[in-house]
Design a protein around this motif. Structure first.
Motif, PDB file in Angstrom:
ATOM      1  N   GLU A  13      76.986  38.966  25.620  1.00 24.59           N
ATOM      2  CA  GLU A  13      76.747  37.881  24.679  1.00 24.59           C
ATOM      3  C   GLU A  13      75.496  38.114  23.844  1.00 24.59           C
ATOM      4  OE1 GLU A  13      78.531  34.241  27.344  1.00 24.59           O
ATOM      5  OE2 GLU A  13      76.443  34.851  27.579  1.00 24.59           O
ATOM      6  N   LEU A  14      75.546  37.641  22.621  1.00 22.47           N
ATOM      7  CA  LEU A  14      74.381  37.548  21.750  1.00 22.47           C
ATOM      8  C   LEU A  14      74.007  36.077  21.669  1.00 22.47           C
ATOM      9  CD1 LEU A  14      75.448  39.881  18.801  1.00 22.47           C
ATOM     10  CD2 LEU A  14      73.593  40.321  20.388  1.00 22.47           C
ATOM     11  N   ARG A  15      72.791  35.760  22.030  1.00 19.33           N
ATOM     12  CA  ARG A  15      72.350  34.377  21.917  1.00 19.33           C
ATOM     13  C   ARG A  15      71.909  34.139  20.489  1.00 19.33           C
ATOM     14  NH1 ARG A  15      67.800  31.925  25.879  1.00 19.33           N
ATOM     15  NH2 ARG A  15      69.444  32.423  27.365  1.00 19.33           N
ATOM     16  N   CYS A  16      72.481  33.142  19.862  1.00 19.05           N
ATOM     17  CA  CYS A  16      72.184  32.853  18.451  1.00 19.05           C
ATOM     18  C   CYS A  16      71.504  31.502  18.342  1.00 19.05           C
ATOM     19  CB  CYS A  16      73.469  32.872  17.627  1.00 19.05           C
ATOM     20  SG  CYS A  16      73.204  32.481  15.881  1.00 19.05           S
ATOM     21  N   LEU A  17      70.333  31.496  17.708  1.00 13.13           N
ATOM     22  CA  LEU A  17      69.613  30.259  17.429  1.00 13.13           C
ATOM     23  C   LEU A  17      69.537  30.097  15.917  1.00 13.13           C
ATOM     24  CD1 LEU A  17      66.470  28.923  19.184  1.00 13.13           C
ATOM     25  CD2 LEU A  17      66.527  28.992  16.704  1.00 13.13           C
ATOM     26  N   GLU A  18      70.015  28.965  15.425  1.00 15.37           N
ATOM     27  CA  GLU A  18      70.003  28.680  13.989  1.00 15.37           C
ATOM     28  C   GLU A  18      69.092  27.489  13.723  1.00 15.37           C
ATOM     29  OE1 GLU A  18      74.198  29.842  12.129  1.00 15.37           O
ATOM     30  OE2 GLU A  18      74.383  28.335  13.704  1.00 15.37           O
ATOM     31  N   ALA A  19      68.336  27.565  12.638  1.00 14.75           N
ATOM     32  CA  ALA A  19      67.410  26.489  12.300  1.00 14.75           C
ATOM     33  C   ALA A  19      67.458  26.210  10.801  1.00 14.75           C
ATOM     34  CB  ALA A  19      65.988  26.854  12.713  1.00 14.75           C
ATOM     35  N   LYS A  20      67.382  24.928  10.458  1.00 16.44           N
ATOM     36  CA  LYS A  20      67.353  24.524   9.053  1.00 16.44           C
ATOM     37  C   LYS A  20      66.889  23.080   8.967  1.00 16.44           C
ATOM     38  CE  LYS A  20      70.130  24.284   4.832  1.00 16.44           C
ATOM     39  NZ  LYS A  20      71.485  24.441   4.251  1.00 16.44           N
ATOM     40  N   ASN A  21      65.904  22.832   8.094  1.00 15.04           N
ATOM     41  CA  ASN A  21      65.413  21.478   7.809  1.00 15.04           C
ATOM     42  C   ASN A  21      64.987  20.730   9.071  1.00 15.04           C
ATOM     43  OD1 ASN A  21      66.005  21.883   5.073  1.00 15.04           O
ATOM     44  ND2 ASN A  21      68.098  21.104   5.332  1.00 15.04           N
ATOM     45  N   GLY A  22      64.307  21.449   9.963  1.00 13.38           N
ATOM     46  CA  GLY A  22      63.793  20.805  11.159  1.00 13.38           C
ATOM     47  C   GLY A  22      64.781  20.662  12.288  1.00 13.38           C
ATOM     48  N   PHE A  23      66.013  21.105  12.118  1.00 10.67           N
ATOM     49  CA  PHE A  23      67.022  21.026  13.173  1.00 10.67           C
ATOM     50  C   PHE A  23      67.393  22.442  13.617  1.00 10.67           C
ATOM     51  CE2 PHE A  23      67.491  17.192  10.626  1.00 10.67           C
ATOM     52  CZ  PHE A  23      67.505  16.202  11.597  1.00 10.67           C
ATOM     53  N   GLY A  48      69.549  37.091  19.894  1.00 10.20           N
ATOM     54  CA  GLY A  48      68.871  37.719  21.018  1.00 10.20           C
ATOM     55  C   GLY A  48      69.854  38.423  21.932  1.00 10.20           C
ATOM     56  N   TYR A  49      69.615  39.693  22.171  1.00  7.07           N
ATOM     57  CA  TYR A  49      70.429  40.472  23.104  1.00  7.07           C
ATOM     58  C   TYR A  49      69.504  40.924  24.223  1.00  7.07           C
ATOM     59  CZ  TYR A  49      73.830  43.895  24.814  1.00  7.07           C
ATOM     60  OH  TYR A  49      74.701  44.609  25.595  1.00  7.07           O
ATOM     61  N   GLU A  50      69.633  40.292  25.409  1.00  4.36           N
ATOM     62  CA  GLU A  50      68.646  40.487  26.474  1.00  4.36           C
ATOM     63  C   GLU A  50      68.935  41.664  27.391  1.00  4.36           C
ATOM     64  OE1 GLU A  50      69.814  37.129  26.133  1.00  4.36           O
ATOM     65  OE2 GLU A  50      68.080  36.538  24.922  1.00  4.36           O
ATOM     66  N   HIS A  51      70.175  42.148  27.451  1.00  5.46           N
ATOM     67  CA  HIS A  51      70.503  43.209  28.407  1.00  5.46           C
ATOM     68  C   HIS A  51      71.189  44.344  27.661  1.00  5.46           C
ATOM     69  CE1 HIS A  51      69.489  40.344  31.521  1.00  5.46           C
ATOM     70  NE2 HIS A  51      70.328  39.489  30.973  1.00  5.46           N
ATOM     71  N   LEU A  52      70.479  45.458  27.538  1.00  2.00           N
ATOM     72  CA  LEU A  52      71.007  46.592  26.772  1.00  2.00           C
ATOM     73  C   LEU A  52      71.933  47.435  27.651  1.00  2.00           C
ATOM     74  CD1 LEU A  52      67.776  47.673  24.872  1.00  2.00           C
ATOM     75  CD2 LEU A  52      69.451  45.925  24.272  1.00  2.00           C
ATOM     76  N   LEU A 121      66.862  37.399  12.224  1.00  2.00           N
ATOM     77  CA  LEU A 121      65.975  38.101  13.153  1.00  2.00           C
ATOM     78  C   LEU A 121      66.798  38.450  14.399  1.00  2.00           C
ATOM     79  CD1 LEU A 121      62.841  38.650  12.907  1.00  2.00           C
ATOM     80  CD2 LEU A 121      62.582  36.950  14.718  1.00  2.00           C
ATOM     81  N   VAL A 122      66.737  39.717  14.796  1.00  2.00           N
ATOM     82  CA  VAL A 122      67.465  40.186  15.972  1.00  2.00           C
ATOM     83  C   VAL A 122      66.468  40.807  16.940  1.00  2.00           C
ATOM     84  CG1 VAL A 122      69.395  41.554  16.845  1.00  2.00           C
ATOM     85  CG2 VAL A 122      69.447  40.699  14.492  1.00  2.00           C
ATOM     86  N   THR A 123      66.540  40.405  18.198  1.00  2.00           N
ATOM     87  CA  THR A 123      65.667  40.992  19.221  1.00  2.00           C
ATOM     88  C   THR A 123      66.532  41.659  20.284  1.00  2.00           C
ATOM     89  OG1 THR A 123      65.580  38.845  20.375  1.00  2.00           O
ATOM     90  CG2 THR A 123      63.772  39.382  18.880  1.00  2.00           C
ATOM     91  N   PHE A 124      66.168  42.884  20.620  1.00  2.00           N
ATOM     92  CA  PHE A 124      66.839  43.646  21.679  1.00  2.00           C
ATOM     93  C   PHE A 124      65.836  43.816  22.818  1.00  2.00           C
ATOM     94  CE2 PHE A 124      68.596  44.962  17.627  1.00  2.00           C
ATOM     95  CZ  PHE A 124      69.974  44.914  17.837  1.00  2.00           C
TER      96      PHE A 124
END
Length: 337
Positions: A13-23, A48-52, A121-124
């Protein structure tokens, strides 16, 4: 539906966090759904991909964002040096992470790669522990305006600052172990403990080789890529640079403690040897005149008046006892023991 769930479970899984206008919203997606997410207008997306553990997923993400194959290899293969890559309209930053196991006295090195393109933004992360969870917690709480109204440059600074601060935490944990080792070493010098000190010193040399590159990386971001950051967020990048300098100072201090422990061990062992030699010297000093007297009266000459004297033997013993006590008292007065 069953087919989709099966596909979802098979691919990490890729964890996806979306933000816009304070939400903000959080969800889990698969790599094949990236195009559907990025087409939606949004102020920020953080994947975010936590386990490569799946090279195919990393390649899918890398290809989608336009990473060169060599950069994808740098993400797949861990223990890369800290570096900043600029393959066009995106940035890829590699930052090492360290963890300390006090029971095994062992340093473990991993790395986190940060990919930044426009609002994405993508973090591995290769660590079993989600090192970036504190940033997500701040976003969920939203107590500060920056975390309520997220922008990619601020999130980039927040992630980078967290990683550098974790270097400080790592060094603090090592310092606690070093203090305990130093106390143990000063009370009872142990060759086995000295071997642990040497092994830790070698590990700290590896850490010390990496940390200056982290500071150079942050300095390069501040000097050459300031246009990527809004002016009000450059101060946070500067703060990260200050923290990276503090990390270097902590590494230097820990290495000095290790070197001091080795010197302490050698000094204690030398002192211990000197104490033993001093005891032997005191014994030799006391018995040298006694040995001389015994040697004289052991020559068995015929004309030695004392040999025929009735009290000759006890008087010689008393004389030797007085000399021995006298020499011992004299050496005691001179603080030889």
């Amino acid at each position: 539906m069953v087919k989709h769930i099966h596909h979802f479970l098979l691919i990490p899984e890729l964890r996806c966090l979306e933000a816009k206008n304070g939400f903000y919203s959080e969800s889990f997606i698969i790599s094949s759904d990236l195009s559907n997410f990025t087409e939606r207008p949004i102020a920020l997306r953080w994947y975010g991909y936590e386990h490569l553990n799946d090279r195919e997923v990393i390649e899918d993400v890398g290809n989608y964002f336009g990473l060169y194959p060599l950069l994808v290899e740098d993400i797949v293969h861990q223990n890369q040096r800290p570096e900043l890559d600029d393959p066009g309209q995106l940035l890829l930053v590699t930052v090492p992470t360290f963890s300390w196991n006090p029971e095994r006295m062992e340093v473990t090195r991993k790395q986190i790669n940060i990919l930044w393109r426009e609002n994405d933004l993508v973090t591995f992360a290769s660590s079993e522990k989600d090192l970036l969870e504190p940033v997500r917690q701040r976003i969920r709480r939203g107590k500060r305006s920056h975390y309520r109204d997220l922008h990619p440059d601020f999130l980039f600074c927040a992630v980078l600052d967290l990683l550098v601060d974790q270097h400080l935490d790592f060094l603090d944990e090592i310092r606690v172990s070093l203090i305990l080792m130093e106390d143990t070493l000063s009370e009872k010098p142990d060759p086995q403990l000295l071997q642990e000190v040497y092994r830790l010193r070698r590990q700290m040399i590896s850490v010390a080789r990496v940390m200056p590159s982290v500071r150079s990386l942050v300095g390069e971001l501040y000097d050459d890529y300031s246009e990527w950051f809004r002016e009000e967020n450059l101060m946070y990048l500067r703060d990260v640079q200050d923290h990276s300098q503090q990390v270097l100072e902590f590494v230097k201090a820990d290495r000095e403690i290790l070197s001091g422990m080795i010197d302490l061990y050698l000094s204690l062992m030398s002192q211990k040897t000197n104490d033993k030699m001093k005891v032997l010297a005191v014994i030799s000093t006391i018995f040298m005149p006694l040995t001389l007297i015994a040697g004289i009266y052991g020559m068995n000459f015929q004309h030695m008046p004392e040999l025929g004297w009735e009290f000759g033997y006890p008087m010689v013993l008393l004389f030797m006892l007085v000399i021995g006590i006298g020499i011992g008292w004299f050496l005691k007065q001179k603080d030889w023991f």
